[in-house]
Design a protein around this motif. Structure first.
Motif, mmCIF file in Angstrom:
data_model
loop_
_atom_site.group_PDB
_atom_site.id
_atom_site.type_symbol
_atom_site.label_atom_id
_atom_site.label_comp_id
_atom_site.label_asym_id
_atom_site.label_seq_id
_atom_site.Cartn_x
_atom_site.Cartn_y
_atom_site.Cartn_z
ATOM 1 N N TYR A 8 0.836 -1.206 0.000
ATOM 2 C CA TYR A 8 0.000 0.000 0.000
ATOM 3 C C TYR A 8 0.865 1.247 0.000
ATOM 4 C CZ TYR A 8 -3.051 3.740 1.310
ATOM 5 O OH TYR A 8 -3.692 4.940 1.310
ATOM 6 N N SER A 22 3.234 19.283 -11.569
ATOM 7 C CA SER A 22 1.855 19.762 -11.507
ATOM 8 C C SER A 22 0.865 18.699 -11.053
ATOM 9 C CB SER A 22 1.437 20.295 -12.875
ATOM 10 O OG SER A 22 1.441 19.239 -13.795
ATOM 11 N N SER A 171 -3.164 20.223 11.244
ATOM 12 C CA SER A 171 -4.072 21.152 10.570
ATOM 13 C C SER A 171 -3.566 21.531 9.185
ATOM 14 C CB SER A 171 -4.281 22.397 11.424
ATOM 15 O OG SER A 171 -3.092 23.139 11.493
ATOM 16 N N MET A 173 -2.726 19.361 7.012
ATOM 17 C CA MET A 173 -3.238 18.311 6.124
ATOM 18 C C MET A 173 -2.228 17.903 5.048
ATOM 19 S SD MET A 173 -6.351 17.209 6.673
ATOM 20 C CE MET A 173 -7.508 17.549 7.973
ATOM 21 N N PRO A 175 -0.286 15.331 2.946
ATOM 22 C CA PRO A 175 -0.512 13.915 2.650
ATOM 23 C C PRO A 175 0.492 13.045 3.426
ATOM 24 C CG PRO A 175 -0.394 15.182 0.635
ATOM 25 C CD PRO A 175 -0.082 16.116 1.738
ATOM 26 N N VAL A 178 1.501 6.280 6.421
ATOM 27 C CA VAL A 178 1.900 5.727 7.713
ATOM 28 C C VAL A 178 2.500 4.336 7.523
ATOM 29 C CG1 VAL A 178 1.040 4.981 9.942
ATOM 30 C CG2 VAL A 178 0.190 7.083 8.944
ATOM 31 N N ASN B 78 -4.738 19.107 -7.859
ATOM 32 C CA ASN B 78 -3.618 19.842 -7.257
ATOM 33 C C ASN B 78 -3.665 21.332 -7.544
ATOM 34 O OD1 ASN B 78 -1.855 17.919 -5.874
ATOM 35 N ND2 ASN B 78 -1.785 16.926 -7.874
ATOM 36 N N ARG B 121 -6.262 27.157 8.285
ATOM 37 C CA ARG B 121 -5.313 26.465 7.415
ATOM 38 C C ARG B 121 -6.069 25.744 6.308
ATOM 39 N NH1 ARG B 121 -0.902 28.618 8.391
ATOM 40 N NH2 ARG B 121 -0.333 28.816 10.577
ATOM 41 N N ASN B 122 -5.484 25.738 5.125
ATOM 42 C CA ASN B 122 -6.076 25.067 3.968
ATOM 43 C C ASN B 122 -7.457 25.603 3.633
ATOM 44 O OD1 ASN B 122 -4.020 23.198 3.349
ATOM 45 N ND2 ASN B 122 -4.597 22.023 5.154
ATOM 46 N N PHE B 360 -13.229 15.689 9.594
ATOM 47 C CA PHE B 360 -12.229 16.719 9.253
ATOM 48 C C PHE B 360 -12.873 17.952 8.630
ATOM 49 C CE2 PHE B 360 -10.042 12.645 8.850
ATOM 50 C CZ PHE B 360 -9.004 12.845 9.713
ATOM 51 N N SER B 362 -12.732 18.679 5.508
ATOM 52 C CA SER B 362 -11.590 19.238 4.794
ATOM 53 C C SER B 362 -11.520 18.705 3.370
ATOM 54 C CB SER B 362 -10.307 18.874 5.539
ATOM 55 O OG SER B 362 -9.206 19.039 4.701
ATOM 56 N N THR B 364 -9.015 19.280 1.551
ATOM 57 C CA THR B 364 -7.633 18.861 1.354
ATOM 58 C C THR B 364 -7.472 17.393 1.709
ATOM 59 O OG1 THR B 364 -7.138 21.050 2.168
ATOM 60 C CG2 THR B 364 -5.285 19.616 1.768
ATOM 61 N N PHE B 365 -8.155 16.978 2.783
ATOM 62 C CA PHE B 365 -8.072 15.568 3.153
ATOM 63 C C PHE B 365 -8.682 14.708 2.053
ATOM 64 C CE2 PHE B 365 -9.453 11.681 5.238
ATOM 65 C CZ PHE B 365 -8.328 11.346 5.961
ATOM 66 N N ASN B 368 -6.188 14.482 -0.706
ATOM 67 C CA ASN B 368 -5.090 13.572 -0.384
ATOM 68 C C ASN B 368 -5.482 12.118 -0.583
ATOM 69 O OD1 ASN B 368 -3.588 15.751 0.321
ATOM 70 N ND2 ASN B 368 -3.816 15.486 2.532
ATOM 71 N N LEU B 371 -5.976 11.344 -4.567
ATOM 72 C CA LEU B 371 -4.804 11.314 -5.458
ATOM 73 C C LEU B 371 -4.321 9.897 -5.749
ATOM 74 C CD1 LEU B 371 -2.653 14.377 -4.321
ATOM 75 C CD2 LEU B 371 -3.910 14.096 -6.439
ATOM 76 N N TYR B 396 -6.802 4.717 2.588
ATOM 77 C CA TYR B 396 -6.044 5.886 3.043
ATOM 78 C C TYR B 396 -6.422 6.233 4.487
ATOM 79 C CZ TYR B 396 -3.954 10.545 3.054
ATOM 80 O OH TYR B 396 -3.199 11.641 3.372
ATOM 81 N N GLN B 400 -4.041 6.072 7.916
ATOM 82 C CA GLN B 400 -3.733 7.225 8.760
ATOM 83 C C GLN B 400 -3.701 6.880 10.242
ATOM 84 O OE1 GLN B 400 -2.923 10.403 7.360
ATOM 85 N NE2 GLN B 400 -2.852 8.899 5.728
#
Lengths: 450, 554
Positions: A8, A22, A171, A173, A175, A178, B78, B121-122, B360, B362, B364-365, B368, B371, B396, B400
C-alpha cells in the motif's frame, strides 16, 4: 516489483511522487517508528523512477537548524551538479547560508540555472524530527519553502518517526503515509530474505530451511525482548549464527531440528549482550569497585541512608546508645511501608546529617586496636574526626555525580545551609558498594522493605 | 530473469520503440511498467530528449486520451491548471470577487490598497490570491510586480533584503521583455540595489525604503518614455503570508513602513496579507493600525453538508474544456459519474464524503485520499470502478490511524505489553500518577510470579528427562528489561515527567541548551515517568484472550 508488506505504502508513494510537478502535492510525510521500512520503500520508489532528481539529507547527522539549512543548500547543489555536469552554475558556498531567506535565495539561484533541464527537484529529509535542536517552527518553514521559490519546483519528502511530532502539524493536512510496525510473521519473512545471502553461500533449499528455522527460533525467543526492532534482531542473529552453525557442522548435519535445539538451547535462553558477558566472567558483583576509596564508599552509603531513611529514626538506627535507652523509642517502631522506599527518587538532606551518619557508620576499630588498653582510649570517642579528606571526597563525589544538590546552579557554596543534598545512586549499585566494604546495608532496610 | 536483465530488455524494447511504436502497444506488461521504466540518463541533452520522446510514445500507446484525462484530473486536484480551466469553489465566489476587486483596482486603476485575508489552514487563501494574479498576469502583463514574503521564512531584516532582491529581479525581467531599451539605467539602479543590499544593516529601514521607491520611480519614468502615458506605471503587489508574525510585540517597523507606503507612495502599492489568526487587527500596533485600510477579508467555511457536497463535486470534476480536446469525452463521462454518485445517498463516495464532513470537514483531506485513487489506475473503466467502490479512500483513512497509540499497543511484543501494563498499574496506584523503572519492574515480576503460580508444575511428570521442559513464563532480568523500557519511551508510551518536549522556536532551544537539565543526573532506574495511556484504555485495547488481560484492572 514492490516492497514486501509495504504494498500500500509503495503504491501510494508512487502516485504521490512524479517528475511532473503539476500532478503531485508539494510536501509528503512518511510516518512510522524506527525499523518500519520508510527509507527503504522511499528509496525503492525513487530509484525505480529515473526521471526523478532527488537528494537526501539526514538530520541526525546535524545539530542545529542552521546546519540543516546549510545542508539543504549543499545537497541541492551537489545533486543537480552530479546529475547535470554539463550545466554551468556558480558554486555557492553553503556555509554562507545564515538564515531561511538565504536558503531561499540560494535555491532560487541554483534552480534558475538548471531550469532548462530540471524543473522539479525532490528533497528527502530522512528523520526530520531527529535533528538535535529541533523546534516547532522549523518544519513550518520547510513546508512553506516551495511557495517562495520562483524558478523551479521543490518537493519535500519528509520522513518522520514521532507520531506526536507529526500531530502538531495535522491542521496543515499534509498527505501522510503511515508505516506501522512489523509483526512476528512479517519479520520472519523479511529477515529470512535479508539474512539468507549473508549467512550462507549456497542456493539449496535445505540451506534456506535451516536459516529459516534458525531465524524462527531467534524470533520466538527474542521477539518479546526486541519488539519489532529489526536492527536488534539482525545483531542477535549475527551473534548467534556462528555457534549454531558450528553445532550443525560438528554433528555432521545429522541432527533433527528438536535435538539441534536442545544442543543449542543456551543460545536461545540468554540475550548475551557483550556488556553482560564481562560481568559473568568476573566473580559477580563483588569485584565492582567503581574505583572509589573506602572513605568515599562510606560517604556514599551515608548519603544513601540520608536520602532513603527518615531522619526521626536516625537515633535508633545509628546511635550506639540506643540499646541502653530505657523503654521504647519515643517515635515508635518503623512500620513496613507499602512500597519499597529504595524504588523512589532520593529525598534531599542537609550535609550535617550525612556527616553525622558517616561518623556513626565508619569503622575505626582496626586503627584503635593498636592502642587498646591505653587510658587515652577510654576518653577517646571511637569516631572518625571530620578532616579535610572527607570534604575532599564529598567534592569529588559531587564532581563524579554520585552526589547531587537540589539546585541546578553550578557555582554553589557547598557549606551553605540552604543547599540540600541527595544521593544519585540506585539500590543495586549501593548494594555492590556496601558488599565491597562488607557493610550489611540490607539490615537497615529489612524492616521497611516490603 | 533478474531485474537487471528485465531492465535491459525493456531498454532494448524502448530503443526499438523509437522507430516502431506499434510493437510496444501490444505488450500489456510493458505498458504497465512504463512509469517505472528506468531509462539510462544519457549525458547529452539530445539523448535525454530522445528517451523522453520514447517514454511519451509508449505512454501514448497505452491510451493517450485516458492519460491526458488523468493528468488533467490530477492537475485539477492539485490546482495547477491554467486560469481558464480553474473554477474557484462556489462558496468562495464572494471572497474571490473581493480579492479580485482589490487587485484589479491596484493593477488596472493604479490605486494603492491594503487588505488582510483571514482563514483557517487550507482554506484556500493563497489559492484565491494566486488565481487572481494568474488572471491579471495573463490579461495585463508587465503591469505589476509581485513580491512574496512569508512570515515564517523572513524576519523583518531579511524581508527588506528580499523585497529589494525580488524587485531587482522582477524589474530586470520586465526590461528584458521590453527588448532591453533601457538596460543601462536598470543595471545602474540594480547596482544601487546591490549596494543597498550590502549596506542594509547600515541604513535605517526608511532609507532603504526610499531607495526601493527610487528604484520603482526609475522604472516608471522609463516606461513613461516608452509608452508616453501613465498606463505603464508598474504597480507593486506585496503578498505577505503569515502576516501575524510581522505583527509581533516589537515595533512592527516593516508593517508600519509598508502600510505607510500605501498612503504616500507615488507608485501604486497593494499589500495583501494572509493569516490564520482571527483577531489579526488586535495584533497591530496603534500607529500601524491607523495606516492599515481595515479591510479584513474572512474566508468562509462550507456552511452545511449540501454545500460541502457541492464543493466536493467541484473539487472532483474538472471543467470541460471549450476546444475539442481528446480527453473531453472522458471528462464529461467522469463528471456525470461523480455527479450521480454524489446524488445517490447510498453510494460509497457519498458516505465517505459525509464521514469527512463529520470529522475533518476538509477538502484537502479528500484530495489527499483521492490522489492515489486516480493515479493508481491504467484504464478509464478501472478508474470508474475505483471511484464507485472508494476502496482507495478507505485504505487511506485506515492507513492514517495505523500509528496511533491504540494501534501501536497492538503491535507491542508480549514483554513490551507486560511492562506497559505494569507501568500503567503502578501509575494508577501511586499518589502523583508517576512511575519509574524500579517500581514497574517489581510490578512486572509480581505479575509473572502470580501467573506462573497458577500454571500447574510439570516437574513431576518430566523428572526423568535430563532437561525439564519449561512451560513457565520467562521472568526477564532487570538488566534486559532496560531495553524494553527505552523502546517504550521511543514509542512515546512513556514520557519523562517535567520534560518540556518540543520547544516553540529556535531561540527557546538555544536558551534551553544553556541550562544543565536536572533529570539527566538522576539514575536510569529512578527517573520518573508519566504513562501516556491509562490502564482503563489498555483494558479496552488488549484482547480478552491475552494472558495479560486480567491484569488490566487493579
Amino acid at each position: 516489483m514492490t516492497v514486501q508488506y509495504r504494498e500500500y505504502q509503495y503504491n501510494t508513494l508512487k502516485s504521490l511522487i512524479s517528475h511532473d510537478y503539476s500532478i503531485t502535492p508539494p510536501n509528503i510525510i512518511l510516518l512510522g517508528p524506527t525499523g518500519t521500512g520508510k527509507s527503504f520503500t522511499l528509496n525503492h520508489v525513487l530509484d525505480n523512477n529515473s526521471d526523478i532528481v532527488y537528494g537526501t539529507i539526514r538530520p541526525n547527522e546535524l545539530v542545529t537548524w542552521k546546519s540543516l539549512i546549510q545542508a539543504t543548500s549543499r545537497v541541492i547543489q551537489k545533486t543537480l551538479h552530479k546529475q547535470f555536469p554539463n550545466i554551468v552554475c556558480p558554486m555557492l558556498d553553503p556555509l554562507q547560508v545564515e538564515d531561511y531567506y538565504g536558503l531561499v535565495k540560494d535555491i532560487d539561484i541554483v534552480m534558475s540555472h538548471y531550469h532548462p533541464v530540471c524543473q522539479t527537484i525532490h528533497l528527502v529529509i530522512d528523520g526530520f524530527d531527529l535533528l538535535q535542536d529541533i523546534d516547532a517552527s522549523l518544519l513550518l518553514v520547510y513546508l512553506k519553502l516551495f511557495e517562495q521559490i520562483k524558478s523551479g519546483h521543490l518537493k519535500l519528502l519528509l520522513v518522520i518517526r514521532d507520531q506526536a511530532f507529526n500531530n502538531r502539524y495535522s491542521s496543515y493536512m499534509i498527505p501522510t503515509i503511515v508505516f506501522p510496525r512489523y509483526d512476528q510473521t512479517q519479520l520472519l519473512t523479511i529477515l529470512s530474505q535479508i539474512k539468507y545471502n549473508q549467512l550462507i553461500k549456497s542456493n539449496s533449499t535445505i540451506a534456506f530451511s535451516v536459516i529459516q528455522n534458525f531465524i524462527q527460533l531467534i524470533l520466538q525467543s527474542f521477539f518479546s525482548y526486541t519488539g519489532s526492532n529489526i536492527n536488534a534482531l539482525c545483531d542477535i542473529i549475527d551473534m548467534k549464527w556462528k555457534p549454531y552453525y558450528e553445532t550443525i557442522i560438528s554433528n555432521d548435519m545429522t541432527l533433527d531440528s528438536t535435538s539441534l535445539y536442545r544442543k543449542t538451547k543456551h543460545l536461545f535462553t540468554f540475550v548475551d549482550e557483550p556488556l553482560d558477558k564481562n560481568n559473568n566472567i568476573d566473580d559477580n558483583d563483588t569485584t565492582v569497585e567503581h574505583e572509589l576509596s573506602k572513605l568515599a564508599k562510606y560517604v556514599v552509603i551515608a548519603a544513601y541512608f540520608c536520602s532513603y531513611t527518615e531522619s526521626r529514626y536516625d537515633s535508633s538506627l545509628f546511635s550506639r546508645k540506643a540499646l541502653i535507652k530505657a523503654g521504647r523509642n519515643p517515635y515508635g517502631r518503623r512500620k513496613q511501608l507499602e512500597e519499597d522506599p529504595t524504588h523512589r527518587p532520593a529525598q534531599t538532606f542537609p550535609l550535617e546529617r550525612m556527616l553525622a551518619i558517616f561518623q556513626a557508620i565508619y569503622p575505626l576499630d582496626e586503627i584503635y586496636d593498636t592502642n587498646s588498653g591505653s587510658l587515652e582510649q577510654l576518653l577517646q570517642e571511637p569516631y572518625i574526626k571530620p578532616n579535610i579528606e572527607i570534604f575532599q571526597t564529598i567534592a569529588e563525589l559531587y564532581a563524579l555525580k554520585w552526589l547531587a544538590t537540589s539546585t541546578m546552579n553550578v557555582n554553589i557554596d557547598f557549606f551553605s545551609s540552604k543547599i540540600k543534598w541527595k544521593v544519585n545512586v540506585s539500590w543495586e549499585i549501593i548494594l555492590q558498594i556496601a558488599k565491597s566494604v562488607k557493610f550489611d546495608i540490607q539490615q537497615y532496610f529489612s524492616d521497611i522493605q516490603s | 530473469m533478474t531485474d537487471i536483465e528485465q531492465i535491459q530488455n525493456k531498454e532494448q524494447i524502448a530503443s526499438i520503440g523509437v522507430n516502431d511504436t506499434t510493437n510496444i502497444g501490444s505488450d500489456p506488461e510493458i505498458m504497465l511498467s512504463t512509469s517505472a521504466l528506468p531509462i539510462k540518463r544519457a549525458s547529452s541533452d539530445n539523448a535525454d530528449q530522445i528517451s523522453e520522446d520514447v517514454n511519451k510514445k509508449i505512454q501514448k500507446t497505452i491510451d493517450p486520451t485516458f492519460l491526458a484525462f488523468k493528468t488533467r484530473l490530477l492537475r485539477h486536484l492539485n490546482q495547477t491548471l491554467p486560469y481558464d480551466e480553474t473554477k474557484v469553489f462556489s462558496y468562495l465566489t464572494e471572497t474571490r470577487q473581493e480579492i479580485s476587486r482589490i487587485l484589479k483596482q491596484s493593477v488596472i486603476q493604479k490605486e494603492s490598497h491594503s487588505a488582510i485575508v483571514v482563514g483557517s489552514r487550507n482554506s484556500y487563501k493563497s489559492h484565491l490570491i494566486n488565481n487572481e494574479l494568474r488572471y491579471l498576469k495573463k490579461e495585463h502583463p508587465e503591469q505589476f510586480i509581485v513580491v512574496r514574503l512569508n512570515g515564517l521564512i523572513h524576519s523583518e531584516h531579511t524581508a527588506i533584503k528580499s523585497i529589494a532582491l525580488q524587485l531587482e529581479i522582477e524589474l530586470k525581467k520586465l526590461n528584458n521583455d521590453e527588448e532591453g531599451i533601457m538596460p543601462l539605467q536598470i543595471e545602474h539602479s540594480a547596482d544601487n540595489d546591490e549596494d543597498e543590499d550590502i549596506n542594509v544593516s547600515a541604513g535605517s529601514l526608511t532609507e532603504i525604503f526610499e531607495k526601493i521607491l527610487k528604484l520603482l520611480d526609475a522604472t516608471k519614468s522609463h516606461s513613461d518614455k516608452k509608452n508616453g502615458n501613465n498606463k505603464a506605471k508598474v504597480s507593486v503587489i506585496f503578498i505577505f503570508d503569515e502576516i501575524d508574525t510581522f505583527a509581533g510585540p516589537v515595533r512592527q517597523t516593516l508593517l508600519y513602513n509598508l502600510f505607510d507606503m500605501v498612503e504616500h507612495s507615488v507608485v501604486p502599492v497593494c499589500i495583501l496579507g494572509t493569516t490564520s489568526k482571527l483577531n489579526i487587527s488586535e495584533f497591530l500596533e496603534k500607529r500601524v493600525r491607523s495606516r492599515f485600510s481595515q479591510r479584513v477579508i474572512y474566508v468562509p467555511e462550507t456552511a452545511d453538508l449540501d454545500e460541502f457536497m457541492l464543493t466536493s463535486k467541484e473539487n472532483l470534476s474538472p471543467l470541460v474544456p471549450k476546444p475539442d480536446t481528446e480527453d473531453k469525452k472522458h471528462i464529461i463521462e467522469w463528471n456525470e459519474l461523480v455527479d450521480n454518485l454524489l446524488k445517490d445517498e447510498s453510494s460509497q463516495l457519498f458516505s465517505e464524503i459525509q464521514k469527512n464532513y463529520e470529522t475533518f470537514k476538509s477538502q484537502t483531506f479528500l484530495k489527499n485520499s483521492i490522489l492515489p485513487l486516480v493515479d493508481g489506475n491504467m484504464e478509464f473503466s478501472e478508474l470508474k470502478e475505483a471511484i464507485t467502490t472508494c476502496k482507495s479512500i478507505k485504505d487511506y483513512c485506515i492507513n492514517q490511524y495505523q500509528n496511533e497509540l491504540t494501534a501501536m499497543v497492538q503491535t507491542l511484543s508480549d514483554l513490551e505489553l507486560a511492562i506497559l501494563i505494569a507501568a500503567a498499574r503502578t501509575t494508577l496506584k501511586s499518589k502523583d500518577g508517576t512511575t519509574n523503572f524500579n517500581i514497574a519492574y517489581v510490578e512486572y515480576s509480581n505479575m509473572i510470579k502470580t501467573l506462573n503460580a497458577r500454571i500447574p508444575s510439570t516437574n513431576n511428570l518430566n523428572f526423568t528427562s535430563d532437561k525439564i521442559l519449561d512451560n513457565l513464563i520467562k521472568l526477564w532480568s532487570k538488566g534486559d528489561l532496560k531495553n524494553i523500557w527505552e523502546s517504550l519511551q521511543e514509542l512515546k508510551f512513556l514520557t519523562e515527567k517535567g520534560s518540556i518536549g518540543l520547544r516553540e522556536s529556535a531561540q527557546a532551544v538555544f536558551y534551553a541548551s544553556n541550562y544543565m537539565i536536572q533529570t539527566s543526573t538522576i539514575p536510569f532506574d529512578l527517573r520518573t515517568f508519566n504513562v501516556q495511556i491509562t490502564l482503563h484504555d489498555l483494558r479496552r485495547i488488549v484482547s480478552k484472550s491475552s494472558m495479560f488481560y486480567p491484569w488490566t484492572q487493579l
